[in-house]
Design a protein around this motif. Structure first.
Motif, short mmCIF file in Angstrom:
data_model
loop_
_atom_site.label_atom_id
_atom_site.label_comp_id
_atom_site.label_asym_id
_atom_site.label_seq_id
_atom_site.Cartn_x
_atom_site.Cartn_y
_atom_site.Cartn_z
N SER A 1 6.37 3.92 -5.94
CA SER A 1 4.92 3.33 -5.99
C SER A 1 4.57 3.28 -7.30
O SER A 1 5.20 3.97 -8.25
CB SER A 1 4.06 3.63 -4.60
OG SER A 1 3.02 2.94 -4.67
N GLY A 2 3.17 3.21 -7.37
CA GLY A 2 2.48 3.58 -8.53
C GLY A 2 0.96 3.93 -8.36
O GLY A 2 0.36 3.47 -7.31
N ALA B 1 -4.94 8.85 -11.48
CA ALA B 1 -4.98 9.08 -9.89
C ALA B 1 -3.60 9.77 -9.24
O ALA B 1 -2.70 9.42 -10.21
CB ALA B 1 -5.38 7.57 -9.34
N VAL B 2 -3.87 10.04 -8.26
CA VAL B 2 -2.55 10.79 -7.52
C VAL B 2 -2.57 10.12 -5.98
O VAL B 2 -3.49 9.85 -5.39
CB VAL B 2 -2.72 12.30 -7.41
CG1 VAL B 2 -2.43 12.79 -8.76
CG2 VAL B 2 -3.87 12.68 -6.73
N PRO B 3 -1.42 9.71 -5.37
CA PRO B 3 -1.43 9.57 -4.23
C PRO B 3 -2.11 10.58 -3.24
O PRO B 3 -2.17 11.82 -3.51
CB PRO B 3 0.07 9.33 -3.77
CG PRO B 3 0.67 9.41 -5.16
CD PRO B 3 -0.10 9.96 -6.07
N SER C 1 6.19 14.99 -1.79
CA SER C 1 6.43 15.49 -3.47
C SER C 1 6.46 14.10 -4.06
O SER C 1 7.19 13.10 -3.58
CB SER C 1 7.66 16.34 -3.56
OG SER C 1 7.75 17.32 -2.60
N TRP C 2 5.99 14.16 -5.42
CA TRP C 2 5.90 12.80 -6.21
C TRP C 2 6.36 13.39 -7.75
O TRP C 2 5.69 14.19 -8.03
CB TRP C 2 4.46 12.29 -6.11
CG TRP C 2 3.93 11.66 -4.91
CD1 TRP C 2 3.25 12.22 -4.15
CD2 TRP C 2 4.28 10.40 -4.29
NE1 TRP C 2 2.98 11.44 -2.95
CE2 TRP C 2 3.48 10.18 -3.08
CE3 TRP C 2 4.96 9.30 -4.99
CZ2 TRP C 2 3.66 9.27 -2.48
CZ3 TRP C 2 4.98 8.26 -4.04
CH2 TRP C 2 4.47 8.11 -2.90
N TYR D 1 0.96 -1.12 0.19
CA TYR D 1 -0.14 0.08 0.04
C TYR D 1 0.81 1.20 -0.10
O TYR D 1 1.64 1.55 0.70
CB TYR D 1 -0.93 -0.09 1.27
CG TYR D 1 -1.78 -1.14 1.14
CD1 TYR D 1 -2.98 -1.20 0.37
CD2 TYR D 1 -1.74 -2.24 2.07
CE1 TYR D 1 -4.02 -2.17 0.41
CE2 TYR D 1 -2.53 -3.25 2.13
CZ TYR D 1 -3.69 -3.38 1.17
OH TYR D 1 -4.50 -4.29 1.11
N VAL D 2 0.59 2.14 -0.88
CA VAL D 2 1.32 3.48 -0.87
C VAL D 2 1.05 4.26 0.23
O VAL D 2 2.17 4.89 0.70
CB VAL D 2 0.96 4.22 -2.40
CG1 VAL D 2 -0.35 4.62 -2.26
CG2 VAL D 2 1.84 5.36 -2.42
#
Length: 328
Positions: free
Chosen positions: A148-149, A154-156, A163-164, A130-131
């Motif tokens: 992760s992905g 979608a975004v976390p 920051s991603w 799980y992210v």
């Protein structure tokens, strides 16, 4: 004697184990030494904290009061230490890299490249399904980076303040046994899988709203879904009991084939995350470049996907940063 946090840990350990002997073993102390320490704590606090007999140790009223305070103070202090670890440091050199990954096919390559670039740094990894778990660990200072992905656009969750950056955007493929009637095709229409049973690993992935919506657009509702670990997924596909979605960079497995879905109805965005207020943020571009390099390395073992990418240039690595670091 002044009361310290280590004394509160002693009281909590005795209460939770119900025995001074068991608490001593838990804390790695000799039983007489712990008994003497408990006596000093009791003298400091002005009375016995436990009633002790052959049945064990049970808190007195004073003991319950101390335990109530300890169970507030100890987690608060742990939180303070985690936050301090997250915010500490002002340099651009890190002596350790703590990486978390969710079912990522490039984690090994990232570790390899980091080890070559930072030979004196300690590198550790943590796996999760799980992210959000990884994001929480980055926020708490227990990880530096999360790999992760997410499916589609979608975004976390933003609640962790990370920051991603995108490492790559991949089409989602389908995994079939090589004896499957569709295995000979260069690509597979999702509609042609309407009668199949499916298998998925737990945790984050495309087997949720994205998959249901894609199946609905293809005119069907997916049949039975098995859930198991990655090895179990491979076994069920190999046995011909199910088919599976997989990342396009999935390492080839004898007896199985992976094929693109026609029109790429599902996309997987591979992301690297970090907290912007930590030393990890200062090296994020460098780690991102290594992650991109590891992704590019992974394409070499998937020549079919490389060919597919030449026809679909909107997919693949996302603007890698060239560090000039040669990694064999």
């Amino acid at each position: 004697m002044n009361l310290e946090l280590r004394h509160l840990k002693v009281v909590v350990a005795i209460a939770e184990t119900g025995s001074v002997t068991k608490a001593a073993s838990l804390l790695g102390l000799a039983q007489p030494a712990l008994t003497a320490q408990l006596q000093r704590i009791e003298r400091t606090l002005g009375g016995p904290l436990f009633e002790r007999d052959r049945r064990g140790a049970r808190p007195t009223a004073l003991g319950e009061l101390v335990l109530a305070r300890a169970r507030v103070l100890l987690p608060a202090m742990k939180g303070l230490q985690d936050e301090a670890a997250r915010l500490a440091g002002t340099g651009t050199v890190m002596d350790r890299f703590r990486l978390g990954g969710v079912n990522s096919p490039i984690l090994g390559g990232l570790v390899h490249r980091l080890a070559a670039d930072q030979p004196h740094a300690q590198i550790s990894t943590y796996a999760s399904w799980y992210v959000d778990e990884l994001a929480q660990m980055v926020l708490g200072g227990r990880l530096d980076y999360a790999l992760s992905g997410v499916c589609g656009d979608a975004v976390p969750s933003a609640e962790f303040g990370l920051s991603w950056r995108a490492v790559a955007i991949d089409a989602v493929f389908v995994m079939l046994p090589e004896a499957h009637p569709l295995a000979e095709r260069d690509e597979v229409d999702l509609a042609d899988l309407a009668e199949e049973q499916w298998v998925a690993a737990p945790g984050d992935g495309c087997f949720a709203d994205c998959f249901a919506a894609a199946c609905a657009r293809a005119g069907f509702t997916p049949r039975k879904m098995y859930e198991t670990d990655i090895r179990g997924c491979i076994d069920l596909v190999e046995a011909g009991e199910a088919v599976a979605l997989c990342q396009a960079t999935f390492r080839p497995v004898a007896g199985l084939v992976t094929r693109p879905l026609a029109g790429a109805p599902l996309r997987w965005r591979l992301l690297l995350g970090w907290h912007p207020e930590t030393p990890a943020a200062r090296l994020a571009d460098r780690v991102l470049a290594h992650a991109t390099g590891a992704y590019t390395d992974s394409l070499a073992r998937n020549p079919g996907y490389l060919t597919w990418l030449t026809r679909n240039p909107m997919f693949g690595a996302q603007l890698p940063l060239d560090l000039g670091v040669a990694v064999p």
